[in-house]
Structures are given as structure tokens and as C-alpha cells.
Design an enzyme around this catalytic site. Structure first.
Site, PDB file in Angstrom:
ATOM      1  N   ILE A  93     109.996 111.965  76.660  1.00  0.00           N
ATOM      2  CA  ILE A  93     110.195 110.698  75.958  1.00  0.00           C
ATOM      3  C   ILE A  93     111.671 110.636  75.571  1.00  0.00           C
ATOM      4  O   ILE A  93     112.354 111.659  75.505  1.00  0.00           O
ATOM      5  CB  ILE A  93     109.272 110.543  74.732  1.00  0.00           C
ATOM      6  CG1 ILE A  93     109.455 111.691  73.735  1.00  0.00           C
ATOM      7  CG2 ILE A  93     107.821 110.451  75.169  1.00  0.00           C
ATOM      8  CD1 ILE A  93     108.590 111.535  72.472  1.00  0.00           C
ATOM      9  N   ASP A  94     112.170 109.429  75.337  1.00  0.00           N
ATOM     10  CA  ASP A  94     113.589 109.231  75.052  1.00  0.00           C
ATOM     11  C   ASP A  94     114.030 110.006  73.813  1.00  0.00           C
ATOM     12  O   ASP A  94     113.229 110.266  72.911  1.00  0.00           O
ATOM     13  CB  ASP A  94     113.889 107.751  74.838  1.00  0.00           C
ATOM     14  CG  ASP A  94     113.673 106.913  76.087  1.00  0.00           C
ATOM     15  OD1 ASP A  94     113.614 107.489  77.191  1.00  0.00           O
ATOM     16  OD2 ASP A  94     113.559 105.682  75.949  1.00  0.00           O
ATOM     17  N   ALA A  95     115.311 110.308  73.764  1.00  0.00           N
ATOM     18  CA  ALA A  95     115.859 111.068  72.635  1.00  0.00           C
ATOM     19  C   ALA A  95     115.565 110.384  71.306  1.00  0.00           C
ATOM     20  O   ALA A  95     115.219 111.036  70.318  1.00  0.00           O
ATOM     21  CB  ALA A  95     117.362 111.256  72.813  1.00  0.00           C
TER      22      ALA A  95
END
Length: 228
Positions: A55-57
Site C-alpha cells: 500500500i502507498d507510503a
């Protein structure tokens, strides 16, 4: 924080700000990414562990790690074949109309900015279901279920519909606070430092796997303030 641990899988509640991007560059190997993720979750390094998905940062919430190569194969296949059901929560600008529906704009890499994706007719098929849980002043609380797994899919779909995620500077959601009339609320929204997107739940029914992560503090605090 560990959400679930079995003989095959370790489920963590990833805090926002931890990058899961891997590459051949120093410090970005899979082992180093996993070690940072564990540390951010207050856990000691351990082996073997394998990334199942990312998942995105800036996104918080459920992340699955496989504890063996065979578990990694089985879990990865479930994601690839879309047998893994993923549910997200997001605070977005405005109130989507209709209140529930499907976002299905095809997505492709933005040729002008390699960091971004964009909605374009020639892009890859992408589908996100959404429903509004609550309307706040200027902001809506949404539940989202992506049925495909394109890069930044939820963020791009919402931005393309005119409802970028609060705090999302890459897709136009970081400066919308300037239009909020209430000075106190405007300041609260201005201070949001990341896209308020949360991976709330992952379920793979055939494997008897279901994991949920509680909403993070920044999401809860802003929601409370919006409710007045």
C-alpha cells in the site's frame, strides 16, 4: 501493531509514512523494507517473511506478510486472481453524487509526471466501488472497495470524479482547505499531512482469512472535529 499471526501469515497495521516500495537501490530491498515495516509497527526483525502486496507510503492499515515461500505463492495468487476482498476508508473533499456507485475510469501512467497515474480512455481497466458513510461540512467519509489493483487506483479515481482525498498533495487534495469558510476547521484541514486513506480490511474467504485495522488517530481526530 500485529493484527493477526498464524503459521502462514503475519498481518500488520502499517502506520502512515512507511514506504513499501522495493527496488535494486540501496536500502530498498524487500528484506530492508520488511525490516522497516516491522520496526514501525514496534516489532523486532525476523525471517523468513515475504511481501504479499503493498500500500502507498501515506496510506495506513492492513498489510499481509507471508511466513513461507508456499504461503507467499498462495496469498499472492489470491490477490492476482482478485479473490482477496479489500475495503478502504477515506475522507474526501465534497460529497459524491450519487452517494454510492462505481468508479471505472481506465488508468495509465501520466507521461508528464512518472510519479502519477491518470484517468485516460486508453488506460487499463480499473474499478472501484464506493459508498458514502457520512457527510461532514466540506468533506465526506467514504468506504471503498477496489476490484482491480492499479497503482494509486483509489486516489486517482476519486480525484477524477472531483473528490480528491483530504491531504493528497499528488492528486489535488492538499490545498482545498483554502475554500473552507470556518476558520478553525480550515486550520485543522490545512494541517493534514498525508492522504487520509486507510486500508481497513482484507478478507480471503476461501482461506478463512479476515483482518481489520482500526482507524488511525489522525483520521479519528479529524472526523470528530468535522462532527463538531
Amino acid at each position: 501493531m500485529i493484527l493477526l499471526e498464524t503459521a502462514e501469515v503475519l498481518a500488520l497495521d502499517k502506520p502512515a509514512g512507511v514506504s513499501m516500495a522495493t527496488s535494486s537501490k540501496a536500502g530498498k530491498s524487500e528484506a530492508e523494507v520488511i525490516a522497516r515495516l516491522l520496526s514501525a509497527c514496534g516489532e523486532a526483525a525476523r525471517e523468513p517473511l515475504f511481501l504479499v502486496h503493498r500500500i502507498d507510503a501515506g496510506t495506513s492499515g492492513v498489510v499481509l506478510l507471508a511466513k513461507s515461500s508456499e504461503a507467499h505463492r498462495i496469498l499472492s495468487l489470491a490477490f492476482q486472481e482478485r479473490r482477496a476482498s479489500k475495503t478502504y476508508r477515506a475522507l474526501v473533499w465534497g460529497h459524491p453524487v450519487p452517494a454510492a456507485g462505481i468508479l471505472d475510469a481506465p488508468l495509465a501512467r501520466d507521461p508528464k509526471d512518472g510519479r502519477k497515474m491518470r484517468a485516460v480512455a486508453a488506460g487499463k481497466r480499473s474499478l472501484t466501488r464506493y459508498r458514502t458513510l457520512r457527510r461532514h461540512p466540506s468533506v465526506a467519509d467514504l468506504e471503498l472497495q477496489p476490484e482491480t489493483g492499479r497503482t494509486h487506483q483509489i486516489r486517482v479515481h476519486l480525484a477524477a470524479k472531483g473528490h480528491p482525498i483530504v491531504g493528497d498533495d499528488l492528486y489535488g487534495g492538499a490545498a482545498r482547505w483554502k475554500g473552507v469558510r470556518d476558520a478553525v476547521l480550515r486550520e485543522v484541514l490545512r494541517s493534514v499531512g498525508r492522504p487520509l486513506l486507510h486500508a481497513a480490511r482484507i478478507a480471503i474467504p476461501e482461506l478463512g482469512l479476515e483482518v481489520a485495522a482500526p482507524l488511525p488517530g489522525d483520521f479519528v481526530r479529524l472526523s470528530a472535529r468535522l462532527e463538531g
